[in-house]
Design a protein around this motif. Structure first.
Motif, PDB file in Angstrom:
ATOM      1  N   ALA A   1      97.345  13.907  19.050  1.00  0.00           N
ATOM      2  CA  ALA A   1      98.156  12.765  18.599  1.00  0.00           C
ATOM      3  C   ALA A   1      98.462  12.817  17.105  1.00  0.00           C
ATOM      4  CB  ALA A   1      97.430  11.459  18.937  1.00  0.00           C
ATOM      5  N   ARG A   2      97.942  13.831  16.429  1.00  0.00           N
ATOM      6  CA  ARG A   2      98.133  13.926  14.972  1.00  0.00           C
ATOM      7  C   ARG A   2      98.518  15.352  14.592  1.00  0.00           C
ATOM      8  NH1 ARG A   2      94.774  10.357  16.645  1.00  0.00           N
ATOM      9  NH2 ARG A   2      94.623   8.300  15.655  1.00  0.00           N
ATOM     10  N   PRO A   3      99.794  15.673  14.636  1.00  0.00           N
ATOM     11  CA  PRO A   3     100.272  17.038  14.377  1.00  0.00           C
ATOM     12  C   PRO A   3      99.968  17.543  12.975  1.00  0.00           C
ATOM     13  CG  PRO A   3     102.101  15.475  14.478  1.00  0.00           C
ATOM     14  CD  PRO A   3     100.896  14.763  14.965  1.00  0.00           C
ATOM     15  N   GLU A   4      99.671  16.642  12.036  1.00  0.00           N
ATOM     16  CA  GLU A   4      99.353  17.097  10.678  1.00  0.00           C
ATOM     17  C   GLU A   4      97.970  17.758  10.601  1.00  0.00           C
ATOM     18  OE1 GLU A   4      97.633  12.898  10.761  1.00  0.00           O
ATOM     19  OE2 GLU A   4      99.302  14.020  11.644  1.00  0.00           O
ATOM     20  N   LEU A   5      97.150  17.548  11.658  1.00  0.00           N
ATOM     21  CA  LEU A   5      95.829  18.169  11.700  1.00  0.00           C
ATOM     22  C   LEU A   5      95.910  19.471  12.488  1.00  0.00           C
ATOM     23  CD1 LEU A   5      93.536  15.067  12.420  1.00  0.00           C
ATOM     24  CD2 LEU A   5      94.191  16.040  10.208  1.00  0.00           C
ATOM     25  N   HIS A   6      95.864  20.575  11.780  1.00  0.00           N
ATOM     26  CA  HIS A   6      95.942  21.897  12.417  1.00  0.00           C
ATOM     27  C   HIS A   6      94.532  22.419  12.671  1.00  0.00           C
ATOM     28  CE1 HIS A   6      96.792  26.083  13.226  1.00  0.00           C
ATOM     29  NE2 HIS A   6      96.112  26.449  12.150  1.00  0.00           N
ATOM     30  N   LEU A   7      94.155  22.538  13.943  1.00  0.00           N
ATOM     31  CA  LEU A   7      92.817  22.999  14.289  1.00  0.00           C
ATOM     32  C   LEU A   7      92.680  24.485  13.985  1.00  0.00           C
ATOM     33  CD1 LEU A   7      90.030  22.467  15.597  1.00  0.00           C
ATOM     34  CD2 LEU A   7      91.052  23.155  17.781  1.00  0.00           C
ATOM     35  N   VAL A   8      91.726  24.798  13.109  1.00  0.00           N
ATOM     36  CA  VAL A   8      91.427  26.193  12.790  1.00  0.00           C
ATOM     37  C   VAL A   8      90.383  26.732  13.753  1.00  0.00           C
ATOM     38  CG1 VAL A   8      90.498  27.772  11.046  1.00  0.00           C
ATOM     39  CG2 VAL A   8      92.027  25.911  10.370  1.00  0.00           C
ATOM     40  N   GLU A   9      89.334  25.919  13.987  1.00  0.00           N
ATOM     41  CA  GLU A   9      88.240  26.386  14.838  1.00  0.00           C
ATOM     42  C   GLU A   9      87.304  25.232  15.159  1.00  0.00           C
ATOM     43  OE1 GLU A   9      84.575  29.668  14.639  1.00  0.00           O
ATOM     44  OE2 GLU A   9      86.211  29.745  13.181  1.00  0.00           O
ATOM     45  N   PHE A  10      86.625  25.330  16.327  1.00  0.00           N
ATOM     46  CA  PHE A  10      85.530  24.426  16.646  1.00  0.00           C
ATOM     47  C   PHE A  10      84.228  25.099  16.230  1.00  0.00           C
ATOM     48  CE2 PHE A  10      88.364  22.301  19.810  1.00  0.00           C
ATOM     49  CZ  PHE A  10      88.167  20.999  19.381  1.00  0.00           C
TER      50      PHE A  10
END
Length: 231
Positions: A38-47
């Motif tokens: 829901a928040r495209p500004e948050l780019h997931l790099v890794e868990f």
């Protein structure tokens, strides 16, 4: 639109009294994935996942790896389910949230606690939440130790594995019973030792005769011989 290179941090520890279902790694990941979607500004790099590590210490492998990636500039946003997933030591929590992360320009988000450092200073209740999380972990730890002590006083077995020569009672895992094949080896060891044979000779003889002994114990004979007659 500003983009944040985000680390999704996941942690679970039964020692902290975490609930298996609601706090499971899978459920934490699902919640964070929904938040990210829901928040495209948050780019997931890794868990980054620490499964089985208590929150009372920050010396956890995945956390340290995430910290190194922050220092290298790979990560500038940390996303967690709630504050207790990040940690349960309120002093260290405060150090990271008030000093370390701001100094490195790292945004911190705890979804269920409605914490987002980009929205301004943290809620005044945040230190109280951290203290509560710390005290909760200590209380659980005290209860676990008390339960173990009570079992010890009752003469119950509390180890993960039975000593050589014994096995856990199938009907009651807090009770040990003699393991007949292993007991045969133990009696042999003590008989040889009482007859004056040294530890090394006993180990060599047992391994030489291992074909005649239960196969499941053959590979353990040197170790068990030295251990048993060193007590």
């Amino acid at each position: 639109m500003e983009t944040w290179n985000t680390a999704g941090y996941l942690r679970l520890s039964r020692e902290d009294g975490d609930k298996a279902e609601s706090d499971s790694i899978a459920n934490q990941r699902k919640l964070l994935e929904q938040y990210l979607a829901a928040r495209p500004e948050l780019h997931l790099v890794e868990f980054y996942q620490d499964d089985g590590y208590t929150g009372t210490s920050f010396d956890r492998p995945a956390f340290r790896r995430m910290e190194a990636d922050i220092e290298e500039g790979r990560i500038n946003c940390v996303l967690v389910k709630d504050l207790s997933r990040f940690g349960r030591d309120y002093i260290e929590m405060g150090r990271y949230l008030e000093r370390v992360f701001p100094a490195r320009g790292v945004r911190f988000i705890a979804v269920n606690d409605h914490v987002d450092s980009r929205q301004g200073r943290y809620d005044m209740l945040l230190p109280m939440k951290n203290i509560f999380n710390t005290q909760y972990a200590r209380d659980i730890s005290d209860k676990v130790r008390a339960a173990i002590h009570t079992k010890q006083q009752r003469g119950e077995f509390i180890g993960a594995f039975a000593s050589y020569g014994y096995c856990k009672d199938p009907q009651n895992h807090n009770r040990l019973v003699i393991d007949p094949p292993a007991a045969e080896v133990v009696r042999c060891i003590f008989t040889l030792f009482e007859n004056g044979m040294g530890k090394i000779r006993i180990a060599k003889q047992l391994n030489k005769e291992s074909d005649a002994l239960p196969i499941a114990y053959g590979g353990m004979l040197i170790e068990c011989a030295l251990a048993l007659i060193s007590v």
